[in-house]
Write a protein that holds these residues in place. Sequence first.
Motif, short mmCIF file in Angstrom:
data_model
loop_
_atom_site.label_atom_id
_atom_site.label_comp_id
_atom_site.label_asym_id
_atom_site.label_seq_id
_atom_site.Cartn_x
_atom_site.Cartn_y
_atom_site.Cartn_z
N MET A 89 0.82 -1.22 0.00
CA MET A 89 0.00 0.00 0.00
C MET A 89 0.85 1.27 0.00
O MET A 89 0.33 2.38 -0.08
CB MET A 89 -0.93 0.00 1.22
N GLY A 90 2.18 1.10 0.11
CA GLY A 90 3.07 2.25 0.07
C GLY A 90 3.25 2.96 1.39
O GLY A 90 3.79 4.08 1.41
N ASN A 91 2.84 2.33 2.49
CA ASN A 91 2.99 2.95 3.82
C ASN A 91 4.33 2.51 4.42
O ASN A 91 4.38 1.68 5.33
CB ASN A 91 1.82 2.56 4.72
N HIS A 92 5.40 3.07 3.91
CA HIS A 92 6.73 2.54 4.19
C HIS A 92 7.21 2.79 5.62
O HIS A 92 7.92 1.95 6.19
CB HIS A 92 7.72 3.12 3.18
N TYR A 93 6.84 3.91 6.20
CA TYR A 93 7.26 4.15 7.57
C TYR A 93 6.59 3.17 8.53
O TYR A 93 7.18 2.74 9.53
CB TYR A 93 6.94 5.59 7.98
N GLU A 94 5.36 2.80 8.22
CA GLU A 94 4.67 1.80 9.03
C GLU A 94 5.37 0.45 8.91
O GLU A 94 5.51 -0.29 9.88
CB GLU A 94 3.21 1.69 8.56
N VAL A 95 5.84 0.12 7.71
CA VAL A 95 6.58 -1.13 7.50
C VAL A 95 7.84 -1.15 8.35
O VAL A 95 8.18 -2.16 8.98
CB VAL A 95 6.93 -1.31 6.01
N ILE A 96 8.57 -0.04 8.34
CA ILE A 96 9.80 0.04 9.13
C ILE A 96 9.51 -0.21 10.61
O ILE A 96 10.21 -0.97 11.28
CB ILE A 96 10.48 1.41 8.93
N GLU A 97 8.44 0.40 11.11
CA GLU A 97 8.09 0.25 12.53
C GLU A 97 7.72 -1.18 12.86
O GLU A 97 8.22 -1.76 13.83
CB GLU A 97 6.92 1.19 12.86
N GLN A 98 6.86 -1.80 12.06
CA GLN A 98 6.40 -3.15 12.37
C GLN A 98 7.51 -4.18 12.21
O GLN A 98 7.64 -5.10 13.02
CB GLN A 98 5.19 -3.52 11.50
N CYS A 99 8.30 -4.05 11.14
CA CYS A 99 9.41 -4.99 10.95
C CYS A 99 10.47 -4.83 12.04
O CYS A 99 11.10 -5.82 12.45
CB CYS A 99 10.04 -4.80 9.57
N SER A 100 10.66 -3.61 12.51
CA SER A 100 11.61 -3.40 13.61
C SER A 100 11.14 -4.10 14.88
O SER A 100 11.96 -4.61 15.65
CB SER A 100 11.80 -1.90 13.87
N GLN A 101 9.83 -4.13 15.10
CA GLN A 101 9.30 -4.89 16.24
C GLN A 101 9.64 -6.36 16.11
O GLN A 101 10.03 -7.01 17.08
CB GLN A 101 7.78 -4.72 16.32
N VAL A 102 9.46 -6.90 14.90
CA VAL A 102 9.79 -8.31 14.68
C VAL A 102 11.27 -8.56 14.91
O VAL A 102 11.67 -9.52 15.60
CB VAL A 102 9.40 -8.74 13.25
N LEU A 103 12.12 -7.68 14.37
CA LEU A 103 13.56 -7.89 14.46
C LEU A 103 14.09 -7.70 15.87
O LEU A 103 15.16 -8.22 16.21
CB LEU A 103 14.27 -6.95 13.48
#
Length: 272
Positions: A184-198
């Motif tokens: 969907m192009g919400n890249h900052y949200e992706v960074i936040e959620q993936c950082s939680q996983v990592l």
Amino acid sequence: MTLLTNASEFPADTKVRFHFVAQLITRNPDEEIVLGKVIDDNRNYTQPIEILIGKKFKLEVWETMVQAMAVNEVAEFYVDKTLCLTYTLVAKTLRDAYSKDKPKTQTWQMDENERINALPRLRLEGNELYQEKKNSDASKIYAQAIGIIEQLQLKEKPGEQECQALADMKIPFLLNYSQCQLLMGNHYEVIEQCSQVLFQQPNNVKANFRRGMAHLNTWNPTEAKNDFEKAALIDPSLAKTVQQQLSELEEMIKEKNKSDKARLSQAFGSKT
């Protein structure tokens, strides 16, 4: 945001209770702050919000603000939007947990077992919507599941087995949610959620690769390169795909350098 605390000290695991008002702000031409729309006011909730200090609450800036206050102080904090990227998900979690007006079908009225038992159904529903390319609808289902897990986490202490089990349970939903947000192009949200996983799983290849893509699209070249290279190191089968992304990144850097050089040349042209 206005907070009222009821805790006297703030060591790790201290339970802090507070009220809050979240409000948009803008700046006028004279750089004065102008208060705008009220987004949330938890005086409309059933009780004050509770968090445990040191628990890495999803909106970490709240912990920082609370710890800067004296007991029973009413304070205002102006927070840059970059520190509130997860506010939408956090606010939904809190509304589901505390709102007075939720209908009977909402998950906040389920007991703990009912909430946990709802998760496989939500994952299946989200996956079906994703397969149908309904990324926005799938995101909402995954966000609902994340909210349920976070409501359960509010009752647990960090480091305990139950808390870790819930954190592990949340990872597939975070990954699925981040994939939808990436599309969907919400890249900052992706960074936040993936950082939680990592934070939980540093070698999670999906989280590394998706965060790399998000960094690529938000012009964070160093971070993108690091994430891509780590993804390829974890899963060598991604080497070709990662190399393609790194090549694209190199081209972007060259174009930017060329553009910067031309702009500087125009601004500081040689004297005649």
